[in-house]
Design a protein around this motif. Structure first.
Motif, mmCIF file in Angstrom:
data_model
loop_
_atom_site.group_PDB
_atom_site.id
_atom_site.type_symbol
_atom_site.label_atom_id
_atom_site.label_comp_id
_atom_site.label_asym_id
_atom_site.label_seq_id
_atom_site.Cartn_x
_atom_site.Cartn_y
_atom_site.Cartn_z
ATOM 1 N N GLU A 110 36.513 42.800 54.433
ATOM 2 C CA GLU A 110 35.431 42.880 53.449
ATOM 3 C C GLU A 110 35.682 43.964 52.415
ATOM 4 O OE1 GLU A 110 31.681 43.308 55.317
ATOM 5 O OE2 GLU A 110 31.780 41.380 56.386
ATOM 6 N N ALA A 111 36.220 45.112 52.853
ATOM 7 C CA ALA A 111 36.463 46.211 51.913
ATOM 8 C C ALA A 111 37.482 45.800 50.865
ATOM 9 C CB ALA A 111 36.935 47.451 52.660
ATOM 10 N N PHE A 112 38.544 45.112 51.296
ATOM 11 C CA PHE A 112 39.564 44.651 50.350
ATOM 12 C C PHE A 112 38.964 43.659 49.368
ATOM 13 C CE2 PHE A 112 42.652 41.351 49.242
ATOM 14 C CZ PHE A 112 43.624 42.106 48.611
ATOM 15 N N ALA A 113 38.188 42.717 49.890
ATOM 16 C CA ALA A 113 37.579 41.705 49.029
ATOM 17 C C ALA A 113 36.664 42.341 48.002
ATOM 18 C CB ALA A 113 36.817 40.688 49.880
ATOM 19 N N GLU A 114 35.891 43.333 48.427
ATOM 20 C CA GLU A 114 34.973 43.989 47.495
ATOM 21 C C GLU A 114 35.738 44.739 46.409
ATOM 22 O OE1 GLU A 114 31.846 46.320 49.129
ATOM 23 O OE2 GLU A 114 31.311 44.821 50.631
ATOM 24 N N ARG A 115 36.843 45.392 46.772
ATOM 25 C CA ARG A 115 37.623 46.127 45.776
ATOM 26 C C ARG A 115 38.231 45.175 44.751
ATOM 27 N NH1 ARG A 115 39.520 48.979 50.276
ATOM 28 N NH2 ARG A 115 41.504 47.828 50.192
ATOM 29 N N VAL A 116 38.833 44.106 45.252
ATOM 30 C CA VAL A 116 39.418 43.122 44.337
ATOM 31 C C VAL A 116 38.340 42.498 43.469
ATOM 32 C CG1 VAL A 116 40.592 40.884 44.197
ATOM 33 C CG2 VAL A 116 41.387 42.613 45.815
ATOM 34 N N GLY A 117 37.244 42.095 44.108
ATOM 35 C CA GLY A 117 36.160 41.443 43.376
ATOM 36 C C GLY A 117 35.539 42.347 42.334
ATOM 37 N N ALA A 118 35.319 43.616 42.676
ATOM 38 C CA ALA A 118 34.698 44.545 41.738
ATOM 39 C C ALA A 118 35.589 44.774 40.522
ATOM 40 C CB ALA A 118 34.401 45.875 42.428
ATOM 41 N N ARG A 119 36.885 44.927 40.761
ATOM 42 C CA ARG A 119 37.814 45.139 39.654
ATOM 43 C C ARG A 119 37.912 43.882 38.783
ATOM 44 N NH1 ARG A 119 41.994 46.426 42.501
ATOM 45 N NH2 ARG A 119 41.434 48.619 42.637
ATOM 46 N N ALA A 120 37.986 42.743 39.444
ATOM 47 C CA ALA A 120 38.085 41.479 38.701
ATOM 48 C C ALA A 120 36.814 41.196 37.915
ATOM 49 C CB ALA A 120 38.373 40.328 39.664
ATOM 50 N N LEU A 121 35.666 41.466 38.508
ATOM 51 C CA LEU A 121 34.405 41.220 37.815
ATOM 52 C C LEU A 121 34.271 42.122 36.595
ATOM 53 C CD1 LEU A 121 31.674 39.792 37.658
ATOM 54 C CD2 LEU A 121 30.744 41.551 39.184
ATOM 55 N N ARG A 122 34.693 43.365 36.715
ATOM 56 C CA ARG A 122 34.632 44.268 35.564
ATOM 57 C C ARG A 122 35.518 43.745 34.436
ATOM 58 N NH1 ARG A 122 36.693 48.555 32.846
ATOM 59 N NH2 ARG A 122 35.174 50.137 32.231
ATOM 60 N N GLU A 123 36.720 43.284 34.776
ATOM 61 C CA GLU A 123 37.603 42.746 33.740
ATOM 62 C C GLU A 123 37.018 41.482 33.118
ATOM 63 O OE1 GLU A 123 41.676 42.391 34.983
ATOM 64 O OE2 GLU A 123 41.676 44.382 35.912
ATOM 65 N N TRP A 124 36.329 40.695 33.924
ATOM 66 C CA TRP A 124 35.680 39.482 33.407
ATOM 67 C C TRP A 124 34.558 39.858 32.433
ATOM 68 C CZ3 TRP A 124 30.772 37.247 33.732
ATOM 69 C CH2 TRP A 124 30.698 35.897 33.382
ATOM 70 N N ILE A 125 33.797 40.883 32.760
ATOM 71 C CA ILE A 125 32.682 41.299 31.902
ATOM 72 C C ILE A 125 33.187 41.860 30.580
ATOM 73 C CG2 ILE A 125 30.792 42.963 31.656
ATOM 74 C CD1 ILE A 125 30.340 42.658 34.701
ATOM 75 N N PHE B 107 26.249 39.929 43.473
ATOM 76 C CA PHE B 107 26.617 40.872 44.520
ATOM 77 C C PHE B 107 27.973 40.534 45.115
ATOM 78 C CE2 PHE B 107 22.034 41.061 44.316
ATOM 79 C CZ PHE B 107 21.770 42.424 44.409
ATOM 80 N N LEU B 108 28.770 41.553 45.310
ATOM 81 C CA LEU B 108 30.020 41.482 46.062
ATOM 82 C C LEU B 108 29.829 42.370 47.276
ATOM 83 C CD1 LEU B 108 32.312 41.921 42.974
ATOM 84 C CD2 LEU B 108 32.221 39.843 44.355
ATOM 85 N N GLY B 109 29.447 41.768 48.393
ATOM 86 C CA GLY B 109 29.044 42.564 49.535
ATOM 87 C C GLY B 109 27.785 43.330 49.184
ATOM 88 N N ASP B 110 27.851 44.654 49.301
ATOM 89 C CA ASP B 110 26.694 45.497 48.982
ATOM 90 C C ASP B 110 26.680 45.961 47.533
ATOM 91 O OD1 ASP B 110 25.764 45.347 51.597
ATOM 92 O OD2 ASP B 110 26.957 47.086 52.240
ATOM 93 N N ARG B 111 27.736 45.654 46.792
ATOM 94 C CA ARG B 111 27.811 46.099 45.401
ATOM 95 C C ARG B 111 27.202 45.054 44.484
ATOM 96 N NH1 ARG B 111 33.993 48.417 44.708
ATOM 97 N NH2 ARG B 111 34.094 49.653 46.638
ATOM 98 N N GLY B 112 26.317 45.497 43.618
ATOM 99 C CA GLY B 112 25.662 44.565 42.712
ATOM 100 C C GLY B 112 25.815 44.951 41.258
ATOM 101 N N VAL B 113 25.772 43.952 40.390
ATOM 102 C CA VAL B 113 25.798 44.154 38.938
ATOM 103 C C VAL B 113 24.664 43.337 38.342
ATOM 104 C CG1 VAL B 113 27.085 43.861 36.796
ATOM 105 C CG2 VAL B 113 28.295 44.499 38.885
ATOM 106 N N ILE C 284 19.435 51.481 37.357
ATOM 107 C CA ILE C 284 19.528 51.962 38.738
ATOM 108 C C ILE C 284 20.880 51.668 39.376
ATOM 109 C CG2 ILE C 284 17.045 51.835 39.125
ATOM 110 C CD1 ILE C 284 17.486 49.190 40.547
ATOM 111 N N GLY C 285 21.720 50.944 38.662
ATOM 112 C CA GLY C 285 23.032 50.611 39.189
ATOM 113 C C GLY C 285 23.901 50.009 38.105
#
Length: 355
Positions: free
Chosen positions: A13-28, A90-96, A110-111
């Motif tokens: 899950e930690a790996f998925a969240e890191r990849v997802g968070a970085r990818a989502l930021r680049e997508w945005i 949300f990517l796990g507990d991380r939300g945008v 707030i986030g």
């Protein structure tokens, strides 16, 4: 590499969240950095054709419950949505959260928040804020919050740059579009041709106003890129409005009425602080304290369209020969990594500041 195409979640899950968070930021932001392309697949969309086009280096963001894609791309599952204003993904507990540019100035952040222009009113508000900052040095508080990401900001600084899309949305209705709220470029049935056709960066903002209108607005305001880098500087140094003055934003160490150019967007900034004038570079993160004479020379170079103009301004201001002034300008360019400016689209006759 087909065999290596596994869902990121299977690696933890930690790996998925890191990849997802970085990818989502680049997508945005719409700017590829770590990944070549990022596909965001809406809930209910047909993701099967992505198997035929996504390759190693691509990331596919899939709604929870979706079947993993085949092929060499990395897949990360998410919950929620990022379609309408107020949505949260949300990517796990991380939300945008997705927020309107205008509303972001008034709601409590707030986030992590992606800010966009959903209509012409929010687009005009952005332009008005940029112009106000140029005149007064007062920036919108939302853009100074490190938790806020301005969607597709690269398209604002360089709208006519042509490239194949790197931020791709596959919609539930079968259409394919660019980024957060960008132009529809085709359908899932012709996905390959849709995502390989070059288009101007400005297509990412088709939802805010007509592309023609946006292009005209940006062409009339060369300082938008510089303005966005100034907000980066404020974030980098954790500056609040009024805590320091930035060259070109309501203040200049050389206000001689002879400026005929706008500093290049990413050139270092002159910053007036209690300790003196600092040259700050948002690209290298380098900062150095300047003497008043050097600050004057830097201001002259950055706001002149040629070395000859800068030399004449420095000679006049400092009461020295053209030869001595030219040497100072050349030394500043060499030692401080600054450049002469480019002609401003529109200049104020009273302040010399591009509007």
């Amino acid at each position: 590499m087909q065999a290596s195409s596994i869902d990121a979640a299977t690696q933890g899950e930690a790996f998925a969240e890191r990849v997802g968070a970085r990818a989502l930021r680049e997508w945005i932001i719409g700017e590829p950095q770590t990944y070549t392309r990022v596909f965001l697949v809406e809930s209910g969309a047909n993701a099967a054709p992505i198997d035929e086009v996504a390759v190693e280096g691509d990331v596919v963001l899939l709604p929870d419950g979706s079947e993993p894609i085949r092929g060499a791309a990395t897949a990360v599952h998410y919950s929620g949505a990022l379609t309408e204003i107020g949505d949260e993904l949300f990517l796990g507990d991380r939300g945008v959260e997705l927020q309107d540019y205008v509303a972001a100035e008034f709601v409590q952040i707030i986030g992590p928040t992606a800010v966009c222009f959903p209509d012409a009113a929010s687009w005009q508000a952005f332009l008005d804020d940029a112009r106000l900052a140029r005149r007064t040095g007062v920036f919108p508080s939302a853009l100074l919050d490190p938790r806020v990401i301005l969607a597709h900001r690269g398209a604002l600084a360089n709208p006519q740059r042509i490239a194949t899309p790197s931020a791709i949305r596959v919609r539930a209705d079968g259409r394919v579009s660019v980024g957060v709220r960008g132009e529809v470029i085709g359908s899932i049935d012709d996905l390959r041709s849709a995502i390989t056709a070059p288009l101007p960066q400005i297509a990412a903002w088709a939802g805010a106003a007509s592309i023609t209108t946006i292009a005209a607005d940006l062409a009339d305001r060369d300082g938008v890129g510089r303005y966005l880098h100034a907000t980066d500087l404020m974030k980098m140094l954790r500056l609040a409005n009024g805590s320091a003055r930035i060259g070109g934003f309501g203040w200049s160490p050389l206000d001689d009425g002879r400026a005929d150019a706008e500093p290049l967007p990413a050139d270092p900034f002159l910053l007036e602080t209690p300790d003196g004038v600092v040259l700050a570079d948002v690209t290298t993160l380098r900062r150095q304290l300047l003497s008043p004479l050097t600050a004057t020379v830097v201001a002259a170079v950055q706001t002149s369209r040629s070395h000859e103009v800068a030399t004449e301004r420095v000679a006049r201001r400092l009461g020295m020969t053209a030869s001595a002034a030219g040497a100072l300008c050349r030394d500043a360019v060499s030692a401080l990594s600054i450049h002469v400016g480019r002609a401003a689209a529109r200049e104020s006759r009273t302040t010399g500041i591009a509007e």
